[in-house]
Scaffold this active site. Sequence first.
Site, PDB file in Angstrom:
ATOM      1  N   GLY A 110      -0.126  -5.168   0.858  1.00  0.00           N
ATOM      2  CA  GLY A 110      -1.364  -5.049   0.095  1.00  0.00           C
ATOM      3  C   GLY A 110      -1.291  -5.738  -1.248  1.00  0.00           C
ATOM      4  O   GLY A 110      -2.309  -6.197  -1.771  1.00  0.00           O
ATOM      5  N   ALA A 169       0.845  -1.189   0.000  1.00  0.00           N
ATOM      6  CA  ALA A 169       0.000   0.000   0.000  1.00  0.00           C
ATOM      7  C   ALA A 169       0.884   1.244   0.000  1.00  0.00           C
ATOM      8  O   ALA A 169       2.086   1.167   0.249  1.00  0.00           O
ATOM      9  CB  ALA A 169      -0.909  -0.008   1.226  1.00  0.00           C
ATOM     10  N   GLU A 174       3.954  -6.084   7.229  1.00  0.00           N
ATOM     11  CA  GLU A 174       3.361  -4.991   8.001  1.00  0.00           C
ATOM     12  C   GLU A 174       3.921  -4.905   9.424  1.00  0.00           C
ATOM     13  O   GLU A 174       3.982  -3.825   9.999  1.00  0.00           O
ATOM     14  CB  GLU A 174       1.837  -5.154   8.052  1.00  0.00           C
ATOM     15  CG  GLU A 174       1.129  -4.857   6.742  1.00  0.00           C
ATOM     16  CD  GLU A 174       1.045  -6.074   5.836  1.00  0.00           C
ATOM     17  OE1 GLU A 174       0.334  -5.998   4.819  1.00  0.00           O
ATOM     18  OE2 GLU A 174       1.700  -7.095   6.136  1.00  0.00           O
ATOM     19  N   GLU A 214      -2.032  -9.289  -0.557  1.00  0.00           N
ATOM     20  CA  GLU A 214      -3.457  -9.379  -0.246  1.00  0.00           C
ATOM     21  C   GLU A 214      -4.308  -9.271  -1.507  1.00  0.00           C
ATOM     22  O   GLU A 214      -5.301  -9.993  -1.672  1.00  0.00           O
ATOM     23  CB  GLU A 214      -3.830  -8.282   0.748  1.00  0.00           C
ATOM     24  CG  GLU A 214      -3.255  -8.522   2.142  1.00  0.00           C
ATOM     25  CD  GLU A 214      -3.446  -7.345   3.078  1.00  0.00           C
ATOM     26  OE1 GLU A 214      -3.839  -7.580   4.232  1.00  0.00           O
ATOM     27  OE2 GLU A 214      -3.187  -6.194   2.647  1.00  0.00           O
TER      28      GLU A 214
END
Length: 290
Positions: free
Chosen positions: A141, A98, A164, A144
Site C-alpha cells: 500500500g 497496509a 502482496e 501504491e
Amino acid sequence: MALSLRALLRPARGPARLLLRAPARLCSAGTQFQYLVVEKKGAKQNVGVIQLNRPKALNALCDGLMNEMNRALDSFEKDPHVGAIIITGSEKAFAAGADIKEMQNRTFQECYGGNFLAHWNRVSLVRKPVIAAVNGYALGGGCELAMMCDIIFAGEKAQFGQPEILLGTIPGAGGTQRLTRAVGKSLAMEMVLTGDRISAQEAKEAGLVSKIYPVEKLLEEAISCGEKIAGNSKLVTAMAKEAVNAAFEMTLTEGNKMEKRLFHATFATDDRKEGMAAFVEKRKANFTDH
C-alpha cells in the site's frame, strides 16, 4: 498491502533518525490528527505537507490513517493559498504497507459489499499537484500510495515493492495498474509475482521515480519543487495536471483533442493574459488564479 512488517523487512542498517518526532498537529481547519503531522511549508506557506506518523508500525496504512489523509487532502484542496501538496513519511519508512492485522479477518462479502479500499483513491483525485517524498520502505500500500501522487522523489535508500503475493493476495489499491504503466509489463510482472523490491536507483531507471536525493535533503527538495509549482497559476496548473493524466486514460487522438480544448480554455483566463504580458514586458508574472 504488505506482509507482516517484521517478516518482510530486513533490519535497518544503522540507526534511522525519524523525521517525525512532533505530536500530531493541526491543519488549517483546526482538525486534530492522530496518525499524521499536517503543516504548511515554504517561504510563502503555500506548500501543504502531510507526514505519516505511525513510527512504531513503520507508517502502516490503517483505516484511521487513510481517513485522516482524506481529511487533510480535502483541507489543502480547499485552501486558496496552497498550490502543491507533499506526502511523506520518516527516514526509515514512507509506508511499509497496509495494516495486515486490520484486514486479516475480513471476508469476501465484507470486502466486496463494502468496496474495501475504495476511499484510498482520494489521493489520485486531488486537483492540486501531489508530490510523494519517499524515504525508506514504500511497500504494498505504501508503493501504491506513492504511485497515486503526481511526482515521486526518492531518498537514496528508498525501496519500492508490491509483496502482496507472499500473503496469498494481490495489490488492491492500483498496484498492478499504476506500476505497469510506470515501469512496463516485464518489471511490473516480476515485482508483483515475486514480491521482490527495487532500489531507488532501479526505480528511477525504470521511470517510477523522477529524482533521487540524499536522505536528509529529500523533504527540502520536495518542498522546493512544491514552491515552484505553487508559484504558477493554480487554475492553469490544474488544467495541465488534467491533461497529463488524460494520457493514461485516452488514445493519442482523443488525448490530443482534450489537450487542445484545455489549451484553448487558458485563453479565457486572466492568468494567461498576465503570463504572456509579463513575458513580453520582461518581468515576473503576478498570477491571481483567475
